[in-house]
Design a protein around this motif. Structure first.
Motif, PDB file in Angstrom:
ATOM      1  N   ARG A 259      12.176   2.186  -2.241  1.00 36.20           N
ATOM      2  CA  ARG A 259      13.580   1.794  -2.384  1.00 36.20           C
ATOM      3  C   ARG A 259      13.778   0.806  -3.527  1.00 36.20           C
ATOM      4  O   ARG A 259      14.846   0.782  -4.157  1.00 36.20           O
ATOM      5  CB  ARG A 259      14.077   1.206  -1.061  1.00 36.20           C
ATOM      6  N   LYS A 260      12.775   0.029  -3.826  1.00 35.68           N
ATOM      7  CA  LYS A 260      12.864  -0.851  -4.984  1.00 35.68           C
ATOM      8  C   LYS A 260      12.967  -0.030  -6.271  1.00 35.68           C
ATOM      9  O   LYS A 260      13.712  -0.388  -7.191  1.00 35.68           O
ATOM     10  CB  LYS A 260      11.642  -1.762  -5.045  1.00 35.68           C
ATOM     11  N   SER A 261      12.238   1.079  -6.313  1.00 34.82           N
ATOM     12  CA  SER A 261      12.295   1.953  -7.491  1.00 34.82           C
ATOM     13  C   SER A 261      13.642   2.658  -7.585  1.00 34.82           C
ATOM     14  O   SER A 261      14.169   2.882  -8.687  1.00 34.82           O
ATOM     15  CB  SER A 261      11.166   2.987  -7.439  1.00 34.82           C
ATOM     16  N   LEU A 262      14.234   2.999  -6.437  1.00 34.18           N
ATOM     17  CA  LEU A 262      15.532   3.667  -6.435  1.00 34.18           C
ATOM     18  C   LEU A 262      16.657   2.710  -6.855  1.00 34.18           C
ATOM     19  O   LEU A 262      17.712   3.154  -7.326  1.00 34.18           O
ATOM     20  CB  LEU A 262      15.838   4.229  -5.043  1.00 34.18           C
ATOM     21  N   ALA A 263      16.431   1.407  -6.667  1.00 32.71           N
ATOM     22  CA  ALA A 263      17.488   0.419  -6.918  1.00 32.71           C
ATOM     23  C   ALA A 263      17.662   0.062  -8.389  1.00 32.71           C
ATOM     24  O   ALA A 263      18.584  -0.684  -8.737  1.00 32.71           O
ATOM     25  CB  ALA A 263      17.197  -0.843  -6.113  1.00 32.71           C
ATOM     26  N   VAL A 264      16.815   0.576  -9.267  1.00 29.39           N
ATOM     27  CA  VAL A 264      16.935   0.236 -10.691  1.00 29.39           C
ATOM     28  C   VAL A 264      18.213   0.846 -11.253  1.00 29.39           C
ATOM     29  O   VAL A 264      18.737   1.830 -10.719  1.00 29.39           O
ATOM     30  CB  VAL A 264      15.711   0.758 -11.480  1.00 29.39           C
ATOM     31  N   PRO A 265      18.771   0.269 -12.330  1.00 28.84           N
ATOM     32  CA  PRO A 265      20.000   0.818 -12.933  1.00 28.84           C
ATOM     33  C   PRO A 265      19.819   2.285 -13.299  1.00 28.84           C
ATOM     34  O   PRO A 265      18.782   2.682 -13.845  1.00 28.84           O
ATOM     35  CB  PRO A 265      20.201  -0.056 -14.177  1.00 28.84           C
ATOM     36  N   ASP A 266      20.814   3.075 -12.970  1.00 32.10           N
ATOM     37  CA  ASP A 266      20.792   4.522 -13.225  1.00 32.10           C
ATOM     38  C   ASP A 266      19.655   5.219 -12.486  1.00 32.10           C
ATOM     39  O   ASP A 266      19.194   6.299 -12.904  1.00 32.10           O
ATOM     40  CB  ASP A 266      20.686   4.822 -14.730  1.00 32.10           C
ATOM     41  N   GLY A 267      19.182   4.622 -11.415  1.00 36.81           N
ATOM     42  CA  GLY A 267      18.121   5.240 -10.627  1.00 36.81           C
ATOM     43  C   GLY A 267      18.655   6.354  -9.741  1.00 36.81           C
ATOM     44  O   GLY A 267      19.873   6.543  -9.595  1.00 36.81           O
ATOM     45  N   ALA A 268      17.748   7.088  -9.127  1.00 28.43           N
ATOM     46  CA  ALA A 268      18.143   8.186  -8.241  1.00 28.43           C
ATOM     47  C   ALA A 268      18.616   7.630  -6.906  1.00 28.43           C
ATOM     48  O   ALA A 268      18.314   6.485  -6.534  1.00 28.43           O
ATOM     49  CB  ALA A 268      16.972   9.131  -8.030  1.00 28.43           C
ATOM     50  N   ASP A 269      19.364   8.456  -6.179  1.00 29.51           N
ATOM     51  CA  ASP A 269      19.814   8.061  -4.843  1.00 29.51           C
ATOM     52  C   ASP A 269      18.781   8.401  -3.773  1.00 29.51           C
ATOM     53  O   ASP A 269      18.700   7.725  -2.746  1.00 29.51           O
ATOM     54  CB  ASP A 269      21.134   8.764  -4.507  1.00 29.51           C
ATOM     55  N   TYR A 270      18.010   9.436  -4.033  1.00 25.15           N
ATOM     56  CA  TYR A 270      17.009   9.883  -3.048  1.00 25.15           C
ATOM     57  C   TYR A 270      15.727  10.294  -3.762  1.00 25.15           C
ATOM     58  O   TYR A 270      15.737  10.723  -4.915  1.00 25.15           O
ATOM     59  CB  TYR A 270      17.525  11.089  -2.248  1.00 25.15           C
ATOM     60  N   LEU A 271      14.649  10.213  -3.036  1.00 31.60           N
ATOM     61  CA  LEU A 271      13.358  10.755  -3.465  1.00 31.60           C
ATOM     62  C   LEU A 271      12.977  11.862  -2.489  1.00 31.60           C
ATOM     63  O   LEU A 271      12.866  11.628  -1.272  1.00 31.60           O
ATOM     64  CB  LEU A 271      12.276   9.676  -3.469  1.00 31.60           C
ATOM     65  N   VAL A 272      12.808  13.063  -3.012  1.00 32.32           N
ATOM     66  CA  VAL A 272      12.331  14.187  -2.201  1.00 32.32           C
ATOM     67  C   VAL A 272      10.818  14.260  -2.358  1.00 32.32           C
ATOM     68  O   VAL A 272      10.297  14.343  -3.477  1.00 32.32           O
ATOM     69  CB  VAL A 272      12.975  15.513  -2.645  1.00 32.32           C
ATOM     70  N   VAL A 273      10.112  14.224  -1.243  1.00 34.84           N
ATOM     71  CA  VAL A 273       8.652  14.284  -1.253  1.00 34.84           C
ATOM     72  C   VAL A 273       8.228  15.650  -0.734  1.00 34.84           C
ATOM     73  O   VAL A 273       8.431  15.971   0.439  1.00 34.84           O
ATOM     74  CB  VAL A 273       8.039  13.164  -0.391  1.00 34.84           C
ATOM     75  N   SER A 274       7.645  16.458  -1.631  1.00 33.79           N
ATOM     76  CA  SER A 274       7.291  17.830  -1.279  1.00 33.79           C
ATOM     77  C   SER A 274       5.795  18.079  -1.096  1.00 33.79           C
ATOM     78  O   SER A 274       5.398  18.795  -0.169  1.00 33.79           O
ATOM     79  CB  SER A 274       7.843  18.792  -2.341  1.00 33.79           C
ATOM     80  N   PRO A 275       4.900  17.553  -1.952  1.00 32.98           N
ATOM     81  CA  PRO A 275       3.465  17.804  -1.755  1.00 32.98           C
ATOM     82  C   PRO A 275       3.002  17.309  -0.380  1.00 32.98           C
ATOM     83  O   PRO A 275       3.327  16.184   0.031  1.00 32.98           O
ATOM     84  CB  PRO A 275       2.805  17.007  -2.884  1.00 32.98           C
ATOM     85  N   LEU A 276       2.269  18.129   0.311  1.00 32.68           N
ATOM     86  CA  LEU A 276       1.926  17.809   1.700  1.00 32.68           C
ATOM     87  C   LEU A 276       1.057  16.569   1.827  1.00 32.68           C
ATOM     88  O   LEU A 276       1.228  15.787   2.782  1.00 32.68           O
ATOM     89  CB  LEU A 276       1.219  19.015   2.340  1.00 32.68           C
ATOM     90  N   ASP A 277       0.145  16.360   0.896  1.00 34.88           N
ATOM     91  CA  ASP A 277      -0.690  15.158   0.997  1.00 34.88           C
ATOM     92  C   ASP A 277       0.135  13.894   0.774  1.00 34.88           C
ATOM     93  O   ASP A 277      -0.126  12.839   1.384  1.00 34.88           O
ATOM     94  CB  ASP A 277      -1.870  15.226   0.029  1.00 34.88           C
ATOM     95  N   ASP A 278       1.181  13.980  -0.086  1.00 36.34           N
ATOM     96  CA  ASP A 278       2.063  12.825  -0.299  1.00 36.34           C
ATOM     97  C   ASP A 278       2.880  12.519   0.963  1.00 36.34           C
ATOM     98  O   ASP A 278       3.101  11.344   1.306  1.00 36.34           O
ATOM     99  CB  ASP A 278       3.025  13.100  -1.455  1.00 36.34           C
ATOM    100  N   VAL A 279       3.341  13.577   1.644  1.00 33.10           N
ATOM    101  CA  VAL A 279       4.112  13.372   2.878  1.00 33.10           C
ATOM    102  C   VAL A 279       3.237  12.697   3.930  1.00 33.10           C
ATOM    103  O   VAL A 279       3.666  11.751   4.621  1.00 33.10           O
ATOM    104  CB  VAL A 279       4.666  14.705   3.410  1.00 33.10           C
ATOM    105  N   MET A 280       2.021  13.154   4.058  1.00 29.82           N
ATOM    106  CA  MET A 280       1.104  12.568   5.051  1.00 29.82           C
ATOM    107  C   MET A 280       0.829  11.097   4.728  1.00 29.82           C
ATOM    108  O   MET A 280       0.810  10.240   5.627  1.00 29.82           O
ATOM    109  CB  MET A 280      -0.219  13.354   5.072  1.00 29.82           C
ATOM    110  N   TRP A 281       0.627  10.822   3.436  1.00 34.59           N
ATOM    111  CA  TRP A 281       0.348   9.437   3.034  1.00 34.59           C
ATOM    112  C   TRP A 281       1.549   8.540   3.319  1.00 34.59           C
ATOM    113  O   TRP A 281       1.415   7.439   3.858  1.00 34.59           O
ATOM    114  CB  TRP A 281       0.015   9.400   1.541  1.00 34.59           C
ATOM    115  N   LEU A 282       2.759   8.998   2.935  1.00 29.67           N
ATOM    116  CA  LEU A 282       3.957   8.170   3.063  1.00 29.67           C
ATOM    117  C   LEU A 282       4.227   7.776   4.504  1.00 29.67           C
ATOM    118  O   LEU A 282       4.557   6.604   4.790  1.00 29.67           O
ATOM    119  CB  LEU A 282       5.166   8.926   2.499  1.00 29.67           C
TER     120      LEU A 282
END
Length: 342
Positions: A259-282
């Motif tokens: 959320r800190k990364s999303l809060a930067v100026p002109d940042g995205a509103d959402y992060l979609v996490v698709s790779p399965l190993d990333d989902v498990m880690w998160l």
């Protein structure tokens, strides 16, 4: 045949001996001689007729054998040209969708290196079981691209209707380049956008446009329609918690960093996490959808104030549910990720 010839020769010699008998014999003897001669002549004629009959029968049998051989050859040829029923069914689906070619990559919607059996579409339609490859089916042909690790395997596994495209070899273009150069102008090439990256689809669309063709994203994968009830079920192995003492961070800490990364100026509103190993880690969980990778089919969605795990609810144990709710993570059905508007 040698025995018949010997008997015929003996009969002729005996006939000659009797023919040479002096005429001074008595009338009775002459009559006996004539009877013997007629008997011998009849015997010789009979032997000749039997020999000819046997030759005729042998010739007829040979001819019949030739006919049978020709019929067997014709039958074998008919078997060779018999269409692969899966390709025929896929082309029927393509025709109904209004497309002239369809690409079947190896990956699943998460671009995993190893995919669950329910997503092994390329292997199902082509019969090639290697881990890397792309199938392309057109109205009249079928092609399989793979790399040098699998050339021999592909030659052994592909059917007669398939053409092996040896990727990386001179003169062998990539599938999308082949489509641009070989498909007739006005052709429509179909893909399942779920298993193609955005950059790949955009590049393909541009190339096809240069070749006078168009790219069509299909709502339903036609391979699935051909697979039907025989398609393997989605895996149902339960999730388990991976404790913070092993992962190094809690789920809440990881979400805060994102959320800190999303809060930067002109940042995205959402992060979609698709790779399965990333989902498990998160989310600090582990799954069992693959025998050798501790992952499960799922997506993650992280917003500035919300977070969600899209997964089959049957895989979520009470322990996992409590673990996720503690970090403020919602649990939603796997298939809702594509249509979730929130």
């Amino acid at each position: 045949r040698p025995a018949r010839m010997l008997r015929s020769a003996s009969a002729f010699r005996l006939l000659q001996q009797h023919t040479a008998t002096p005429l001074a014999r008595t009338t009775t003897a002459a009559r006996q001689q004539q009877q013997q001669q007629r008997h011998l002549v009849a015997s010789v004629a009979s032997l000749r007729l039997k020999s000819r009959a046997r030759a005729t029968i042998a010739t007829s049998a040979s001819a019949m054998s030739g006919v049978e051989t020709t019929e067997k050859a014709a039958s074998a040829a008919a078997e060779v040209v018999t269409l692969d029923p899966k390709l025929a069914a896929l082309r029927a689906q393509m025709k109904a969708a209004g497309i002239h070619a369809f690409l079947v990559p190896s990956q699943d919607p998460h671009f995993s290196e190893y995919v669950p059996t329910c997503y092994e579409r390329r292997m199902f339609i082509s019969g090639f079981s290697g881990s890397a490859g792309t199938a392309l089916i057109t109205d009249t042909a079928a092609y399989l691209w793979t790399d040098g690790r699998y050339f021999l395997q592909a030659e052994q596994e592909l059917g007669a209707e398939w053409t092996l495209m040896r990727g990386g070899q001179p003169g062998v273009p990539e599938p999308r380049v082949w489509l641009k150069d070989q498909m007739p102008k006005g052709s429509k090439v179909g893909i399942d956008a779920r298993v193609h990256s955005l950059s790949d689809a955009r590049g393909m669309r541009q190339l096809l446009h240069e070749g006078g063709c168009t790219l069509e994203c299909l709502d339903v994968n036609p391979v699935d329609a051909v697979w039907g009830a025989a398609r393997p079920a989605f895996p149902v192995a339960p999730l388990r918690v991976h404790a913070a003492e092993f992962s190094g961070k809690t789920v809440k800490d990881k979400l805060d960093d994102i959320r800190k990364s999303l809060a930067v100026p002109d940042g995205a509103d959402y992060l979609v996490v698709s790779p399965l190993d990333d989902v498990m880690w998160l989310f600090n969980v582990r799954g069992g959808d693959l025998a050798f990778n501790p992952v499960t089919l799922s997506y993650g969605l992280v917003g500035k104030e919300t977070a969600a795990l899209y997964v089959d609810g049957g895989k979520v144990t009470p322990e996992v549910r409590a673990h996720l709710e503690e970090a403020g993570v919602q649990i939603k059905p796997y298939e809702e990720c594509e249509v979730d508007k929130e």
